[in-house]
Design a protein around this motif. Structure first.
Motif, PDB file in Angstrom:
ATOM      1  N   LYS A  64      -8.194  11.810 -27.687  1.00 10.73           N
ATOM      2  CA  LYS A  64      -7.072  11.064 -28.278  1.00 10.73           C
ATOM      3  C   LYS A  64      -6.269  10.275 -27.249  1.00 10.73           C
ATOM      4  O   LYS A  64      -5.055  10.085 -27.389  1.00 10.73           O
ATOM      5  CB  LYS A  64      -6.155  12.011 -29.059  1.00 10.73           C
ATOM      6  N   CYS A  65      -6.948   9.801 -26.220  1.00 11.89           N
ATOM      7  CA  CYS A  65      -6.253   9.030 -25.186  1.00 11.89           C
ATOM      8  C   CYS A  65      -6.024   7.599 -25.672  1.00 11.89           C
ATOM      9  O   CYS A  65      -6.935   6.951 -26.182  1.00 11.89           O
ATOM     10  CB  CYS A  65      -7.077   9.017 -23.904  1.00 11.89           C
ATOM     11  N   TRP A  71     -15.687   3.430 -20.156  1.00 16.28           N
ATOM     12  CA  TRP A  71     -16.588   4.501 -19.740  1.00 16.28           C
ATOM     13  C   TRP A  71     -16.249   5.849 -20.352  1.00 16.28           C
ATOM     14  O   TRP A  71     -17.040   6.775 -20.286  1.00 16.28           O
ATOM     15  CB  TRP A  71     -16.533   4.633 -18.219  1.00 16.28           C
ATOM     16  N   CYS A  72     -15.083   5.980 -20.943  1.00 16.57           N
ATOM     17  CA  CYS A  72     -14.523   7.308 -21.208  1.00 16.57           C
ATOM     18  C   CYS A  72     -14.718   7.774 -22.641  1.00 16.57           C
ATOM     19  O   CYS A  72     -14.306   7.106 -23.596  1.00 16.57           O
ATOM     20  CB  CYS A  72     -13.037   7.313 -20.857  1.00 16.57           C
ATOM     21  N   HIS A  77     -10.065   4.850 -28.685  1.00 15.47           N
ATOM     22  CA  HIS A  77     -10.639   3.576 -29.115  1.00 15.47           C
ATOM     23  C   HIS A  77     -12.128   3.695 -29.428  1.00 15.47           C
ATOM     24  O   HIS A  77     -12.708   2.790 -30.031  1.00 15.47           O
ATOM     25  CB  HIS A  77     -10.442   2.511 -28.030  1.00 15.47           C
ATOM     26  N   HIS A  78     -12.760   4.792 -28.979  1.00 13.89           N
ATOM     27  CA  HIS A  78     -14.195   4.959 -29.155  1.00 13.89           C
ATOM     28  C   HIS A  78     -14.473   6.086 -30.151  1.00 13.89           C
ATOM     29  O   HIS A  78     -13.615   6.934 -30.403  1.00 13.89           O
ATOM     30  CB  HIS A  78     -14.868   5.263 -27.815  1.00 13.89           C
ATOM     31  N   HIS A  79     -15.663   6.113 -30.674  1.00 10.83           N
ATOM     32  CA  HIS A  79     -16.047   7.129 -31.660  1.00 10.83           C
ATOM     33  C   HIS A  79     -17.128   8.024 -31.053  1.00 10.83           C
ATOM     34  O   HIS A  79     -18.327   7.758 -31.177  1.00 10.83           O
ATOM     35  CB  HIS A  79     -16.525   6.469 -32.947  1.00 10.83           C
ATOM     36  N   CYS A 236     -22.281   8.641 -16.704  1.00 14.49           N
ATOM     37  CA  CYS A 236     -23.089   9.302 -17.727  1.00 14.49           C
ATOM     38  C   CYS A 236     -22.858   8.529 -19.023  1.00 14.49           C
ATOM     39  O   CYS A 236     -21.799   8.683 -19.639  1.00 14.49           O
ATOM     40  CB  CYS A 236     -22.660  10.755 -17.916  1.00 14.49           C
ATOM     41  N   PRO A 237     -23.787   7.683 -19.439  1.00 12.94           N
ATOM     42  CA  PRO A 237     -23.574   6.915 -20.672  1.00 12.94           C
ATOM     43  C   PRO A 237     -23.437   7.864 -21.870  1.00 12.94           C
ATOM     44  O   PRO A 237     -24.310   8.682 -22.128  1.00 12.94           O
ATOM     45  CB  PRO A 237     -24.842   6.061 -20.781  1.00 12.94           C
ATOM     46  N   ILE A 238     -22.330   7.754 -22.562  1.00  9.60           N
ATOM     47  CA  ILE A 238     -22.044   8.669 -23.670  1.00  9.60           C
ATOM     48  C   ILE A 238     -22.039   7.875 -24.977  1.00  9.60           C
ATOM     49  O   ILE A 238     -21.384   6.832 -25.082  1.00  9.60           O
ATOM     50  CB  ILE A 238     -20.694   9.375 -23.453  1.00  9.60           C
ATOM     51  N   LYS A 239     -22.781   8.387 -25.946  1.00  8.96           N
ATOM     52  CA  LYS A 239     -22.895   7.714 -27.232  1.00  8.96           C
ATOM     53  C   LYS A 239     -21.508   7.535 -27.859  1.00  8.96           C
ATOM     54  O   LYS A 239     -20.707   8.461 -27.904  1.00  8.96           O
ATOM     55  CB  LYS A 239     -23.791   8.523 -28.169  1.00  8.96           C
ATOM     56  N   GLY A 240     -21.257   6.324 -28.333  1.00  9.58           N
ATOM     57  CA  GLY A 240     -19.978   6.024 -28.953  1.00  9.58           C
ATOM     58  C   GLY A 240     -19.039   5.250 -28.049  1.00  9.58           C
ATOM     59  O   GLY A 240     -18.036   4.713 -28.506  1.00  9.58           O
ATOM     60  N   THR A 241     -19.368   5.199 -26.741  1.00  9.94           N
ATOM     61  CA  THR A 241     -18.576   4.385 -25.815  1.00  9.94           C
ATOM     62  C   THR A 241     -19.254   3.023 -25.651  1.00  9.94           C
ATOM     63  O   THR A 241     -20.454   2.882 -25.888  1.00  9.94           O
ATOM     64  CB  THR A 241     -18.461   5.051 -24.433  1.00  9.94           C
ATOM     65  N   PRO A 242     -18.512   2.000 -25.222  1.00  4.34           N
ATOM     66  CA  PRO A 242     -19.125   0.677 -25.023  1.00  4.34           C
ATOM     67  C   PRO A 242     -20.233   0.665 -23.970  1.00  4.34           C
ATOM     68  O   PRO A 242     -21.037  -0.270 -23.938  1.00  4.34           O
ATOM     69  CB  PRO A 242     -17.935  -0.189 -24.587  1.00  4.34           C
TER      70      PRO A 242
END
Length: 322
Positions: A64-65, A71-72, A77-79, A236-242
């Motif tokens: 909830k930042c 990257w985060c 803003h990301h899901h 570490c590419p995380i699904k849901g981030t740009p």
């Protein structure tokens, strides 16, 4: 004298590499990689103690930042599928800190999501730190965002002695990765922390689409704040981030970055942080021998960390005590 040897000799004699020379070395990597790696290793051996500087971080408030860092996984803003929770309770904090102390980890830090930890949550965290400080046996660090002087002073009074705030990437690239705060916002927090007396831990993330020249730019920008510790994170590419589809870095790119950082920061702890689980054991050994003389051990924030026993074996093989 060949230019790499000339620069190395100057550094070993107490001098430093210029910005122009650092960019020049970056441009020479393809044809002089092994020479540059060996020189970085010599610099590490001369200036760094043979003891691996271990630390552990606890994700003390997650998700909830409001910041939009691409990257985060914790950005609102990301899901993403990460867990979101408020500041952890007293007992969990003490349990994790005690476990790290028993394993011989040298430093322990609470890390919280959000632009800054403020108000009642900051007071509660300071209470945890004051108790840990009274117990002793482990150095205390904090990573709580863009705090002001009064907020940083509360952490200092509670016994925290090192503050973490990454610059993340080169100033010329930062605006493409985040628009809700700036490199200068971060530097302002870092310099205020140093004025109070804190040691500073500040580094960044590689593999976000930046060039090698921009990694050099980050390393040179870090000289402005002269951190005691520079964490080097591998994205570490995380699904849901740009950045979920970012191309992974090659081993050579990772090792090249470490070598250049060592030339630019000969006496500073270069700290393995997020992403090293993606590297083979052999590549991690090479990285330690080239320049990494510290590391975050145990679990990380939103990705798998490392096993402390395995880390002890790894650094011993590389010639370090733990």
């Amino acid at each position: 004298m060949e230019i790499t040897e000339e620069i190395k000799t100057r550094i070993l004699s107490g001098g430093e590499i210029s910005g122009h020379e650092a960019y020049m070395l970056a441009g020479m990597l393809d044809r002089n990689r092994n020479t540059i790696h060996r020189a970085a290793s010599e610099i590490t051996k001369q200036f760094c103690k043979p003891v691996f500087d271990s630390c552990s971080i606890l994700n003390a408030r997650s998700g909830k930042c409001p910041e939009n860092c691409k990257w985060c996984a914790q950005s609102a803003h990301h899901h993403t599928s990460i867990d979101s929770y408020p500041l952890i309770g007293h007992d969990e904090c003490m349990k994790v800190a005690d476990l790290n102390r028993l394993q011989g980890v040298k430093r322990f830090s609470l890390v919280t999501s959000g632009r800054a930890l403020r108000g009642a949550d900051l007071e509660k965290a300071c209470g945890y730190y004051a108790e840990l400080h009274r117990k002793g046996g482990i150095s205390l660090c904090a990573s709580m965002g863009l705090l002001d002087r009064d907020e940083l002073k509360k952490l200092w009074d509670a016994g925290v002695r090192r503050y973490h705030c990454n610059l993340e990437t080169a100033p010329t690239y930062f605006g493409k990765m985040c628009t809700t705060h700036t490199t200068e916002d971060k530097i302002r927090t870092i310099l205020t922390a140093k004025e109070i007396g804190f040691e500073v831990c500040s580094g960044g993330i590689i593999g976000m689409g930046e060039t090698m020249e921009q990694r050099v730019e980050l390393a040179l920008e870090l000289r402005r704040v002269a951190p005691h510790s520079i964490p080097v994170n591998i994205l570490c590419p995380i699904k849901g981030t740009p950045l979920e589809n970012a191309t992974p870095l090659s081993d050579d790119e990772v090792l090249d970055t470490i070598a250049l950082f060592r030339f630019i920061h000969p006496r500073t702890t270069l700290r393995f942080a997020g992403g090293r689980a993606s590297l083979s054991r052999e590549t991690q050994l090479r990285a330690i021998r080239i320049g990494m003389n510290g590391g975050v051990v145990g679990d990380l924030l939103t990705t798998l960390g490392s096993n402390v026993r395995q880390d002890k074996e790894l650094v011993a093989e590389a010639g370090y005590g733990f």
